[in-house]
Every structure is written in C-alpha cells, then in structure tokens.
Design a protein around this motif. Structure first.
Motif, PDB file in Angstrom:
ATOM      1  N   GLN A   5      20.047  55.477 107.111  1.00 42.78           N
ATOM      2  CA  GLN A   5      20.615  55.829 106.558  1.00 42.78           C
ATOM      3  C   GLN A   5      21.036  54.999 105.151  1.00 42.78           C
ATOM      4  N   GLU A   6      19.895  53.555 104.792  1.00 44.72           N
ATOM      5  CA  GLU A   6      19.955  52.762 104.003  1.00 44.72           C
ATOM      6  C   GLU A   6      19.658  54.019 103.346  1.00 44.72           C
ATOM      7  N   ASN A   7      20.058  52.693 102.067  1.00 42.79           N
ATOM      8  CA  ASN A   7      19.923  53.759 100.246  1.00 42.79           C
ATOM      9  C   ASN A   7      18.742  53.367 100.363  1.00 42.79           C
ATOM     10  N   ARG A  10      19.055  53.249  94.501  1.00 43.93           N
ATOM     11  CA  ARG A  10      20.820  53.106  94.332  1.00 43.93           C
ATOM     12  C   ARG A  10      20.774  52.868  92.674  1.00 43.93           C
ATOM     13  N   LYS A  36      19.232  58.262 100.029  1.00 41.87           N
ATOM     14  CA  LYS A  36      18.490  57.260 101.414  1.00 41.87           C
ATOM     15  C   LYS A  36      17.336  57.561 102.174  1.00 41.87           C
ATOM     16  N   PHE A  55      14.168  59.185  85.628  1.00 39.61           N
ATOM     17  CA  PHE A  55      12.800  59.013  86.719  1.00 39.61           C
ATOM     18  C   PHE A  55      12.226  58.048  86.536  1.00 39.61           C
ATOM     19  N   TYR A  70      18.965  49.899  91.866  1.00 42.49           N
ATOM     20  CA  TYR A  70      17.933  49.294  92.695  1.00 42.49           C
ATOM     21  C   TYR A  70      17.247  49.537  93.474  1.00 42.49           C
ATOM     22  N   ASP A  72      15.349  49.334  97.143  1.00 40.38           N
ATOM     23  CA  ASP A  72      15.568  49.148  98.379  1.00 40.38           C
ATOM     24  C   ASP A  72      16.918  47.756  98.636  1.00 40.38           C
ATOM     25  N   GLU A  73      17.627  47.843  96.915  1.00 48.83           N
ATOM     26  CA  GLU A  73      18.306  47.235  97.394  1.00 48.83           C
ATOM     27  C   GLU A  73      18.150  45.475  96.526  1.00 48.83           C
ATOM     28  N   VAL A  74      17.167  45.588  95.779  1.00 49.04           N
ATOM     29  CA  VAL A  74      16.182  44.885  95.249  1.00 49.04           C
ATOM     30  C   VAL A  74      16.632  45.633  93.368  1.00 49.04           C
ATOM     31  N   ASP A  75      17.776  45.015  92.751  1.00 52.74           N
ATOM     32  CA  ASP A  75      18.188  45.003  91.224  1.00 52.74           C
ATOM     33  C   ASP A  75      16.764  44.530  90.559  1.00 52.74           C
ATOM     34  N   LEU A  87       5.864  46.363  92.375  1.00 51.87           N
ATOM     35  CA  LEU A  87       6.069  47.532  93.405  1.00 51.87           C
ATOM     36  C   LEU A  87       5.908  48.642  92.901  1.00 51.87           C
ATOM     37  N   ARG A  90       2.614  49.464  95.023  1.00 51.76           N
ATOM     38  CA  ARG A  90       2.842  49.570  96.618  1.00 51.76           C
ATOM     39  C   ARG A  90       4.153  50.018  97.499  1.00 51.76           C
ATOM     40  N   LYS A  91       5.408  50.713  96.544  1.00 50.07           N
ATOM     41  CA  LYS A  91       6.501  51.144  96.986  1.00 50.07           C
ATOM     42  C   LYS A  91       6.693  52.067  96.897  1.00 50.07           C
ATOM     43  N   LEU A 171       7.974  59.545  93.421  1.00 46.79           N
ATOM     44  CA  LEU A 171       8.526  60.037  92.043  1.00 46.79           C
ATOM     45  C   LEU A 171       7.115  60.807  91.810  1.00 46.79           C
TER      46      LEU A 171
END
Ligand SMILES: Nc1ncnc2c1ncn2[C@@H]1O[C@H](COP(=O)(O)OP(=O)(O)O)[C@@H](O)[C@H]1O
Ligand SMILES: [Mg+2]
Lengths: 277, 228
Positions: A5-7, A10, A36, A55, A70, A72-75, A87, A90-91, A171
């Motif tokens: 359920q983790e975003n 965001r 999510k 995008f 955000y 993974d909750e990082v601004d 980022l 890798r992400k 993306l």
C-alpha cells in the motif's frame, strides 16, 4: 519490507510555470496525486494539458515551481545533482515517445549503458542486458544499431534499457505515439506483463484506448489540473458498456458514474482527430 | 493501513542506499561513445581537424624556420635564445608581426573548435538528455565532449606539427643544400614539434570547454520533449 500500500510517488499541490513573454504560462495548476507501488497508472488528457510536464516532475527531470514531489517519500527538490543522477540511474526507468536510443550504440550497448553507470562490470552488464533483450523478444538482435531496427523493435530495446537497474518506477510518456496500432498494443501488453511479473510501478500515457484495459487507474488531466481519477473497477464496467450504457454507476467510485468510460472514449477519439503531436 | 514514514527517515534510507551503491563515470564507455560519434560525423571531424592542422602547421613552421635561420646565420646579438617555451616567447617578442599572425591563427582555430563543438552539442541535446535520464553525471557528459574534441586536437596538432616541420626542412634543403643537415639543432626542432602539439591540444580543450559545460548543464527534461 515495503507494504504494497506504500506510496511510491506522491505529488502535493504541484505547480509549474514557464516564463512566457512578459508573464508566464502555468502548465500545472496544483496537482495532487498518490501512486502506490506496483500500480499501472495511465495519465490521460488532451494535448497541451500538462501530461509531459507532470511526467518530468514525477521523474525528477524538472523541478516544480511550487509544491512537492515525493519519490518513496523523499522530497526530490532536496536532492543534489549527484543524488538526482543516482535516482534516475537506479530508481526510475524512462521510456520516450521517440525511443531515444543512443544512435551510435548497439541494442545491447544501449541496454547496458545504465548498468555501466551503476557500476556493474562489463560481463555482468552484458549477461543481464542479453537477458533483458530476451525478455522483450529481441534476443537475436542485440548487435543491431537503432537504425537497423523498426520503431517497435527500438521501443522494445528502450523498454529493456528502462529496466536495466531494476527500477521501482517506469515512466513512459506516449510510448506508442510513434508506432502503428498493432505494434503499440504489443508494447503496452509488454509493459503490463513486466508490471505484473516484476511488480514495478508503471506510469504511462497513450492515445491508445486499449490502455484503459491494462491500467489500474486512469488519471485524467485537463488544463493543468487533475480532472478526475478512475479506478480499474469503473473502467472494466464502463468499457464493457460502451454503446450500451446499461451498467451505469455500478461499482463506480466517483460521481461520473457510467458516463465516465464513454466520456473517456469520446475524449480519446477527439484527441486522435486533433492529431496529437 | 498506510504506514507513513517521516521525510527524514525516507531521506536517511535513500542516503544509506547511496552509500552502498554509487554512480560511476565510466571512462572506457565515454571513450567508445566519443569515437563512434566522431566516426559518424566523419567529414565534419575532418574539417575541424583541418582547422587545427593548419594553425599548428603554421606555428611550427614559424618556430622551426627561425631555428634554421639561427643555425645557418648565427647572430650574436639576437634576442632569440634558449629552447622550448623560452625560445618560443623570445622569438615572438622579437618578431611582433609573426607573433600577431601566429596569435590570430590560433584564436581562429579555438573559435572554430568552439563552433564545431557547440554545433555537436546542439544537435545532440536529445542524446545528452537521454544519457542524463539513464543516470549520467554532469562530469560524464563533460568527459564525453572533451574526449571527442581532445582526440581531434591531438590528431590535428600532431600531424600539423609534423607536416609544418617537414616543409621547413624541405625549404631549408632547397635553400641551403644538403650540408645544412649537419648544422641543424635537431633536438630543438623536435621539442618545437612536441610543444606545438601540446599547445594545439590545450587550445582545443579550451575551445571545447564552454560547449562541454553547456552540454553538461542541459536539462534531462529535454529528452522527453518531442517538438523540434
Ligand atoms: N519548456 C517549456 N517552456 C514553455 N512552455 C512549456 C514548456 N513545456 C511545456 N510547455 C507548455 O505547457 C503546456 C503543457 O505542455 P505539455 O506538458 O507538453 O502537455 P502534454 O504533454 O499534455 O501535451 C503547453 O501549453 C506547453 O506549451
Ligand atoms: Mg506530451
């Protein structure tokens, strides 16, 4: 372990202004979103509504004028250039409308480039790259240059490349716009398959109505704002009733009810006749 | 239920991840891309190289002509002395007209390089943006363009220096006969060839530095843009 359920993405009140003559053009006018982990999201909307701009914000390619994104909750506005590169490396995996393979490199070299950036050894990168090309159905064509591949094949290479470093988000801004309908379908099916098999979050956008079937949710953008968000349950029902309009409202989470799917199709057709890009 | 983590915690996690895995600046890959980019723009590369070639050939011919002249007619009162950089500086100081021509040709050469590299950067904005999306660091992009121009600079300068020195030699033979071979200070002439090559390379990198920097600052969002 991350809960399902983790975003993973965001957006909070994201605005983007571009300087324009004396004043500015506001391409995004306050976007709020939550995506999510593992979702397949389609971002739809007419040409010029701000999809590409959105995008770019989500992908850490450009900074919002206002508001916060955000990942993974990082601004991401708080990351420096190196951290952003990390980022992106890798992400996040990027798939482009125009494929954007590096023209001087072979299919395999294109796929392994992000791995080399990530510090993999040449051997590791090559074997992983061959595997990814296999997955997208191009196992035999690894030594072809982009110019020796069809559009659909190039996009497959690009998809393999976007998965190079096992990203958590893919993306894809109009990945099928430069492809014929059949090839576009294949590409979307491939994305959906990878989404299911690898649990990667896919955020995509296409004129192709078959997108409606694969998406977990559709986020409609209009004039720089989120117009509405349709969940999969709405879509299934609504697509099933196009022309019939029988099951209107059943299972629908928003007020648009049964009209939503039809509305959606109208828009798609409208956009297609506008010619897009 | 959502388990919200704090922003501090999220950043901390991300930075811990970053410590165990880095983003590399792969030199071999940069070299390969730089070479292939030159290869597919072969004729333009040749023209850029030719610009450097002529400027450095001219520089070396000025230098080595003076060496020959001094060897044939030793002039006790000459202000031109020493070898290497000292020789170059005293020669240019003693011959303002020559110095002016040499300087102009070198400036034109630097501008030519800058122009060619800017063109190369502009037409590859999408490629650069894409690489940045794939995780390329700014320094990798700079490396790419400096390698590309550095290679052209090296080839242009070295061949230019050799040919320039060769022409001086031929004209010395024609003018003074074969006997001149015995009195020429060969080591000084070779030093001038090497120095001119280094000067050519450095000037090339100077000309390419601004375009390379601009390329590195190109926003990755440009890769997404479709309108031309
Ligand atoms: N870099 C930019 N500079 C100025 N205006 C821009 C830029 N990028 C996008 N825009 C404008 O922002 C609006 C939204 O564009 P875009 O996000 O590309 O829409 P979409 O992808 O939905 O077609 C458009 O009016 C476009 O002209
Ligand atoms: Mg767009």
């Amino acid at each position: 372990m991350a809960s399902t359920q983790e975003n993973t993405v965001r957006a909070r009140a994201v605005r983007k202004r571009f300087p324009m003559g004396e004043g500015y053009l506001e391409a995004l006018k306050g976007i709020d979103l939550e995506i999510k982990r593992g979702e397949y999201i389609s971002i739809m909307g007419p040409s010029g509504s701000g999809k590409t701009t959105l995008f770019n914000m989500i992908g850490g390619l450009d900074k919002p004028s206002d508001g916060t994104v955000y990942i993974d909750e990082v601004d991401i506005a708080q990351l420096d250039a190196y951290e952003l590169a990390w980022l992106r490396c890798r992400k996040i995996g990027y798939i482009f409308q125009t494929f954007n393979l590096i023209p001087v490199m072979t299919a395999l070299e294109n796929v392994t480039l992000p791995m080399i950036f990530a510090g993999l050894s040449n051997d590791e990168a090559i074997s992983k790259g061959r595997g990814l090309l296999e997955t997208v159905g191009l196992g035999e064509r690894w030594q072809h240059k982009p110019t020796e591949l069809s559009g659909g094949q190039q996009q497959r290479v690009a998809i393999a490349r976007s998965f190079a470093n096992d990203p958590s988000i893919i993306l894809a801004d109009e990945p099928t716009a430069n492809l014929d309908l059949k090839t576009g379908h294949d590409i979307i099916e491939l994305l959906r398959k990878l989404n299911k098999e690898m649990g990667v979050t896919i955020i995509s956008n296409t004129h192709d109505p078959s997108m409606l079937n694969v998406s977990d949710r559709i986020i409609w953008i209009r004039d720089g704002r989120v117009d509405r968000i349709e969940a999969r349950s709405d879509i299934d029902i609504n697509v099933g009733t196009i022309g019939g309009d029988v099951l209107g409202g059943v299972g629908s989470a928003d007020s648009h009810g049964g009209a939503a799917g039809k509305h959606a199709m109208d828009r798609l057709t409208g956009e297609a006749t506008n010619g897009g890009q | 239920m959502d388990e919200q983590i704090t922003h501090e915690e999220a950043i901390r996690r991300l930075r811990t991840d970053m410590k165990t895995s880095s983003v590399a600046t792969p030199f071999a890959t940069a070299l390969k891309i730089a070479f292939q980019s030159l290869r597919i723009r072969f004729w333009r590369s040749i023209i850029t190289i030719a610009g450097i070639f002529f400027a450095i050939a001219f520089l070396v011919s000025v230098l080595n002509s003076a060496v020959v002249e001094l060897a044939v007619n030793p002039d006790e009162g000459s202000q031109v002395s020493g070898t290497g950089i000292r020789f170059i500086l005293t020669l240019l100081a003693a011959e303002p007209r020559q110095a002016w021509l040499v300087t102009m040709s070198l400036i034109v050469c630097v501008i030519g390089i800058a122009n060619a590299m800017l063109m190369s950067v502009t037409e590859r904005y999408k490629e650069i943006g894409t690489m940045k999306c794939l995780g390329a660091l700014d320094i990798f992009v700079i490396e790419l363009f400096l390698l590309e121009s550095g290679f052209q600079g090296l080839v242009g300068s070295f061949t230019g220096a050799l040919i320039g020195a060769g022409l001086v030699l031929v004209s010395a033979l024609v003018k003074h006969g074969f006997a001149v071979m015995g009195i020429l200070p060969w080591s000084q002439m070779v030093i001038n060839i090497l120095l001119a090559t280094v000067i050519g390379l450095l000037l090339t990198l100077l000309g390419a530095s601004f375009p390379a920097y601009r390329a590195s600052q190109m926003p990755p969002a440009d890769a997404m843009r479709t309108e031309v």
